[in-house]
Design a protein around this motif. Structure first.
Motif, PDB file in Angstrom:
ATOM      1  N   ILE A 110       0.947  -1.251  -0.070  1.00 24.71           N
ATOM      2  CA  ILE A 110       0.075   0.076   0.078  1.00 24.71           C
ATOM      3  C   ILE A 110       0.966   1.080  -0.055  1.00 24.71           C
ATOM      4  CG2 ILE A 110      -0.139   0.084   2.525  1.00 24.71           C
ATOM      5  CD1 ILE A 110      -3.311   0.850   2.228  1.00 24.71           C
ATOM      6  N   LYS A 111       1.978   1.074   0.210  1.00 30.74           N
ATOM      7  CA  LYS A 111       3.102   2.180   0.220  1.00 30.74           C
ATOM      8  C   LYS A 111       3.155   2.868  -0.903  1.00 30.74           C
ATOM      9  CE  LYS A 111       3.881   1.964   4.639  1.00 30.74           C
ATOM     10  NZ  LYS A 111       3.481   0.692   5.262  1.00 30.74           N
ATOM     11  N   ALA A 112       3.100   2.015  -2.123  1.00 26.60           N
ATOM     12  CA  ALA A 112       2.783   2.499  -3.396  1.00 26.60           C
ATOM     13  C   ALA A 112       1.827   3.501  -3.551  1.00 26.60           C
ATOM     14  CB  ALA A 112       2.871   1.259  -4.353  1.00 26.60           C
ATOM     15  N   ASP A 229       8.012  12.017   6.036  1.00 27.32           N
ATOM     16  CA  ASP A 229       7.868  11.826   7.292  1.00 27.32           C
ATOM     17  C   ASP A 229       6.395  11.328   7.447  1.00 27.32           C
ATOM     18  OD1 ASP A 229       7.248  11.644   9.972  1.00 27.32           O
ATOM     19  OD2 ASP A 229       8.191  13.460  10.558  1.00 27.32           O
ATOM     20  N   ASP A 230       6.283   9.903   7.442  1.00 26.86           N
ATOM     21  CA  ASP A 230       4.983   9.613   7.416  1.00 26.86           C
ATOM     22  C   ASP A 230       4.131   9.649   8.668  1.00 26.86           C
ATOM     23  OD1 ASP A 230       5.521   7.237   8.723  1.00 26.86           O
ATOM     24  OD2 ASP A 230       4.459   5.783   7.694  1.00 26.86           O
ATOM     25  N   THR A 231       4.537  10.051   9.862  1.00 26.77           N
ATOM     26  CA  THR A 231       3.963  10.370  10.986  1.00 26.77           C
ATOM     27  C   THR A 231       3.114  11.633  11.346  1.00 26.77           C
ATOM     28  OG1 THR A 231       5.843  11.332  12.376  1.00 26.77           O
ATOM     29  CG2 THR A 231       5.761   8.845  12.361  1.00 26.77           C
ATOM     30  N   LEU A 268      -8.654  -2.589   7.730  1.00 30.37           N
ATOM     31  CA  LEU A 268      -7.442  -1.859   7.392  1.00 30.37           C
ATOM     32  C   LEU A 268      -6.344  -2.056   8.309  1.00 30.37           C
ATOM     33  CD1 LEU A 268      -9.604   1.336   6.595  1.00 30.37           C
ATOM     34  CD2 LEU A 268      -8.316  -0.031   4.726  1.00 30.37           C
ATOM     35  N   PRO A 269      -5.562  -2.821   7.874  1.00 35.39           N
ATOM     36  CA  PRO A 269      -4.343  -2.739   8.669  1.00 35.39           C
ATOM     37  C   PRO A 269      -3.707  -1.473   9.235  1.00 35.39           C
ATOM     38  CG  PRO A 269      -4.145  -4.471   7.185  1.00 35.39           C
ATOM     39  CD  PRO A 269      -5.250  -3.566   6.572  1.00 35.39           C
ATOM     40  N   CYS A 270      -3.172  -1.416  10.413  1.00 35.51           N
ATOM     41  CA  CYS A 270      -2.717  -0.068  10.924  1.00 35.51           C
ATOM     42  C   CYS A 270      -1.248   0.015  11.382  1.00 35.51           C
ATOM     43  CB  CYS A 270      -3.690   0.551  11.723  1.00 35.51           C
ATOM     44  SG  CYS A 270      -3.156   1.941  12.515  1.00 35.51           S
ATOM     45  N   GLY A 271      -0.334   0.644  11.060  1.00 40.39           N
ATOM     46  CA  GLY A 271       0.946   1.123  11.809  1.00 40.39           C
ATOM     47  C   GLY A 271       0.789   2.402  12.431  1.00 40.39           C
ATOM     48  N   VAL A 272       1.432   3.363  11.605  1.00 33.12           N
ATOM     49  CA  VAL A 272       1.071   4.844  12.339  1.00 33.12           C
ATOM     50  C   VAL A 272      -0.311   5.209  12.126  1.00 33.12           C
ATOM     51  CG1 VAL A 272       3.554   5.507  12.373  1.00 33.12           C
ATOM     52  CG2 VAL A 272       2.178   6.049  10.067  1.00 33.12           C
ATOM     53  N   GLY A 273      -0.990   4.544  10.963  1.00 32.31           N
ATOM     54  CA  GLY A 273      -2.335   5.213  10.697  1.00 32.31           C
ATOM     55  C   GLY A 273      -2.522   5.659   9.269  1.00 32.31           C
ATOM     56  N   GLY A 274      -1.249   6.259   8.894  1.00 37.42           N
ATOM     57  CA  GLY A 274      -1.543   6.998   7.745  1.00 37.42           C
ATOM     58  C   GLY A 274      -2.229   6.276   6.621  1.00 37.42           C
ATOM     59  N   ALA A 275      -1.895   5.114   6.154  1.00 37.66           N
ATOM     60  CA  ALA A 275      -2.611   4.347   5.166  1.00 37.66           C
ATOM     61  C   ALA A 275      -3.968   4.109   5.630  1.00 37.66           C
ATOM     62  CB  ALA A 275      -1.863   3.070   4.876  1.00 37.66           C
ATOM     63  N   ASP A 330       5.883  -6.950  10.598  1.00 36.14           N
ATOM     64  CA  ASP A 330       6.911  -5.904  10.588  1.00 36.14           C
ATOM     65  C   ASP A 330       6.367  -4.631  10.075  1.00 36.14           C
ATOM     66  OD1 ASP A 330       7.209  -7.759   8.487  1.00 36.14           O
ATOM     67  OD2 ASP A 330       8.448  -6.346   7.453  1.00 36.14           O
ATOM     68  N   GLY A 331       5.303  -4.721   9.167  1.00 43.45           N
ATOM     69  CA  GLY A 331       4.801  -3.419   8.831  1.00 43.45           C
ATOM     70  C   GLY A 331       3.850  -2.705   9.534  1.00 43.45           C
ATOM     71  N   LEU A 332       3.509  -3.193  10.642  1.00 44.39           N
ATOM     72  CA  LEU A 332       2.628  -2.583  11.687  1.00 44.39           C
ATOM     73  C   LEU A 332       3.466  -2.286  13.115  1.00 44.39           C
ATOM     74  CD1 LEU A 332      -0.438  -4.767  10.989  1.00 44.39           C
ATOM     75  CD2 LEU A 332       0.153  -2.974   9.724  1.00 44.39           C
ATOM     76  N   ALA A 333       4.779  -2.498  13.014  1.00 50.38           N
ATOM     77  CA  ALA A 333       5.527  -2.555  14.395  1.00 50.38           C
ATOM     78  C   ALA A 333       5.577  -1.134  14.683  1.00 50.38           C
ATOM     79  CB  ALA A 333       6.636  -3.265  14.093  1.00 50.38           C
ATOM     80  N   THR A 406      -2.414  -5.289   2.381  1.00 53.40           N
ATOM     81  CA  THR A 406      -1.808  -4.081   2.448  1.00 53.40           C
ATOM     82  C   THR A 406      -0.349  -4.507   1.723  1.00 53.40           C
ATOM     83  OG1 THR A 406      -1.362  -4.239   4.742  1.00 53.40           O
ATOM     84  CG2 THR A 406      -2.878  -2.782   3.731  1.00 53.40           C
ATOM     85  N   GLY A 407       0.229  -5.867   1.596  1.00 53.26           N
ATOM     86  CA  GLY A 407       1.234  -6.190   1.145  1.00 53.26           C
ATOM     87  C   GLY A 407       1.735  -7.452   1.072  1.00 53.26           C
ATOM     88  N   GLY A 408       2.567  -7.594   0.449  1.00 54.91           N
ATOM     89  CA  GLY A 408       3.285  -9.138   0.311  1.00 54.91           C
ATOM     90  C   GLY A 408       3.547  -9.725  -1.057  1.00 54.91           C
TER      91      GLY A 408
HETATM   92  C1  LIG Z   1       2.778   0.592   6.264  1.00 51.52           C
HETATM   93  C2  LIG Z   1       2.127  -0.757   5.988  1.00 51.52           C
HETATM   94  C3  LIG Z   1       0.582  -0.685   6.618  1.00 51.52           C
HETATM   95  C4  LIG Z   1      -0.014   0.435   7.552  1.00 51.52           C
HETATM   96  O1  LIG Z   1       0.239   1.880   7.149  1.00 51.52           O
HETATM   97  P1  LIG Z   1       0.495   2.870   8.106  1.00 51.52           P
HETATM   98  O2  LIG Z   1       0.393   3.971   7.411  1.00 51.52           O
HETATM   99  O3  LIG Z   1       1.745   2.703   8.789  1.00 51.52           O
HETATM  100  O4  LIG Z   1      -0.838   2.631   9.173  1.00 51.52           O
HETATM  101  C5  LIG Z   1      -0.194  -1.754   6.526  1.00 51.52           C
HETATM  102  N1  LIG Z   1       0.384  -2.895   5.813  1.00 51.52           N
HETATM  103  C6  LIG Z   1       1.570  -2.736   5.354  1.00 51.52           C
HETATM  104  C7  LIG Z   1       1.871  -4.337   4.509  1.00 51.52           C
HETATM  105  C8  LIG Z   1       2.265  -1.857   5.384  1.00 51.52           C
HETATM  106  O5  LIG Z   1       3.379  -2.161   4.793  1.00 51.52           O
END
Ligand SMILES: *Cc1c(COP(=O)(O)O)cnc(C)c1O
Length: 431
Positions: A110-112, A229-231, A268-275, A330-333, A406-408
């Motif tokens: 999803i970072k694309a 800076d994605d935060t 929706l998988p969430c790391g910092v929350g941007g996506a 790791d993408g959500l750590a 979101t990835g893989g």
């Molecule tokens: C970055 C990422 C997310 C979450 O995106 P955030 O913007 O960090 O919340 C979810 N899944 C995958 C595979 C990611 O790389």
């Protein structure tokens, strides 16, 4: 021994601010549900629908350049993914749908969307300042060797647990830019090696993601690099928000128009929350209460759940809750959620599901065996959240469900195959 599926049937449930952090250490999935609230409006936020229209136009302007720079894939230059049917019902009235961002062009995550969109914003600024691009001019020319030689004097920098760095690194190098990627502790060796092969400078920092962002930002400033800076970035969020209309158009092509009586539930998988925050903003703006947005986190990194449960609109560190921020996803750590996301979309998030690592790896195997989907644990989390969410909200069983994977797709076999053993093992235990 109870299987993960059985445990998922009885998640630990939090409502609004009534929750016990000890529940996060029970080993069971945790579901946080927003207290019922009056309809919220998407007006007067730091991001607007006009920003999304502008983003769509900018992506369209850059399409010829992207196509020229990535010709080997016979790609049309659109950063879009398919909406697929998952082949089993997963306890629902209908099969869930999969928004297949794990197979997005360029970088398979999803970072694309957000990462590349912000990069294009910065490239446009540099190119106009350098006089190699005039507003309204020909953007295909920016892929020419002369333009790339000018861009090569500039450096992009970013902090990453893996996927954001890959997206910024790959596309920066394609445009001729220098790139510096600060990798946090959880970044996998293969993700670093892949960047080094692209000519990206990889700086390994032995700290977590939030600290990597702080240290990376300072180092980049001293080096005169542009730091993404994605935060704190609005542009990233806006890039992600574009995906909402894409999904709505795909639903509409299937004859699905969500309503309050027959809503859409999106995981929706969430790391910092941007996506997930960007996608949620876009979906809520278009669909209002006809869409239910469920964020998904690893229990050990449940920073969005922690912030929403506290209910003060501010971020909370998972370390303060006794959580480790160590996870297979790791993408959500991420230990601390983005406050910009809380501001733009915090009150639009309907629920958060926090999963134990075992649930995510089991879904990596299950999605592969049942559906041929190549997902990383961070993406499989979306599918893993359906059952716990429905255990808490059985009234949504006949809604339309979308798991946003979101990835893989670019995981090498050496990383992917070891993840599959968990599903086989679980099947054997279950018998
Ligand atoms: C970055 C990422 C997310 C979450 O995106 P955030 O913007 O960090 O919340 C979810 N899944 C995958 C595979 C990611 O790389």
């Amino acid at each position: 021994m109870a299987s993960v599926e059985q445990e998922a049937a009885s998640p630990h449930i939090w409502r609004g601010r009534e929750g016990d952090p000890a529940g996060l250490r029970s080993g069971r999935p945790v579901v946080w549900l927003r207290s019922p609230q009056a309809h919220v409006s998407c007006q007067k936020r730091p991001v607007s629908i006009a920003d999304i229209e502008e983003a769509r136009a900018r992506l369209e302007r850059f399409r010829p350049a992207l196509r020229a720079l990535f010709p080997e894939s016979h790609w049309d230059g659109n950063i879009q993914s398919a909406l697929l049917d998952y082949p089993s019902t997963v306890g629902l009235a209908n099969t869930p749908l999969v928004k297949a961002d794990h197979a997005l062009p360029l970088t398979g995550s999803i970072k694309a969307r957000g990462g590349v969109y912000e990069l294009l914003c910065r490239i446009e600024e540099i190119a106009q300042a350098e006089g190699i691009l005039v507003p309204g001019g020909d953007y295909a020319g920016i892929a020419d060797p002369e333009a790339r030689a000018v861009l090569a004097r500039h450096c992009m920098a970013v902090a990453s647990t893996g996927n954001l760095g890959f997206s910024i690194g790959l596309v920066s190098r394609a445009f001729g830019l220098q790139a510096k990627v600060f990798m946090s502790r959880e970044a996998k060796a293969w993700k670093k090696d892949r960047l080094i092969r692209l000519g990206v400078e990889v700086v390994e920092l032995d700290c977590d993601y939030n600290e990597t962002v702080d240290r990376g930002r300072a180092i980049a400033r001293d080096a005169g690099a542009i730091f993404i800076d994605d935060t704190t970035s609005r542009d990233l969020l806006i890039g992600y928000a574009v995906a909402a209309d894409e999904a709505i158009a795909q639903l509409s092509a299937r004859g699905i128009a969500p309503t309050v009586a027959h809503p859409l539930v999106v995981y929706l998988p969430c790391g910092v929350g941007g996506a997930p925050g960007g996608v949620t903003f876009g979906l809520k703006h278009r669909l209002g209460d006809a869409v239910v947005c469920v964020f998904v986190e690893p229990i050990e990194s449940a920073c969005m759940l922690a912030a929403l449960a506290r209910g003060e609109g501010r971020s909370v560190s998972v370390y303060d809750l006794g959580l480790s921020n160590r996870t297979v996803a790791d993408g959500l750590a991420v230990a601390v959620a983005s406050e910009l996301v809380l501001e733009v979309a915090g009150d639009l998030i309907d629920a958060v599901v926090a999963l134990p690592d075992a649930a995510m790896t089991q879904w990596v195997g299950r999605a592969w065996h049942e559906a041929g989907l190549r997902l990383e644990p961070s993406a499989a989390a979306a599918l893993g959240a359906i059952e716990p969410f429905l255990a808490a909200r059985p009234d949504y069983a006949d809604a339309t469900h979308i798991a946003w994977t979101t990835g893989g797709s670019l995981l090498p076999d050496s990383e992917f195959e070891p993840l599959l053993t968990d599903w086989t093992a679980a099947q054997t235990i279950g018998q």
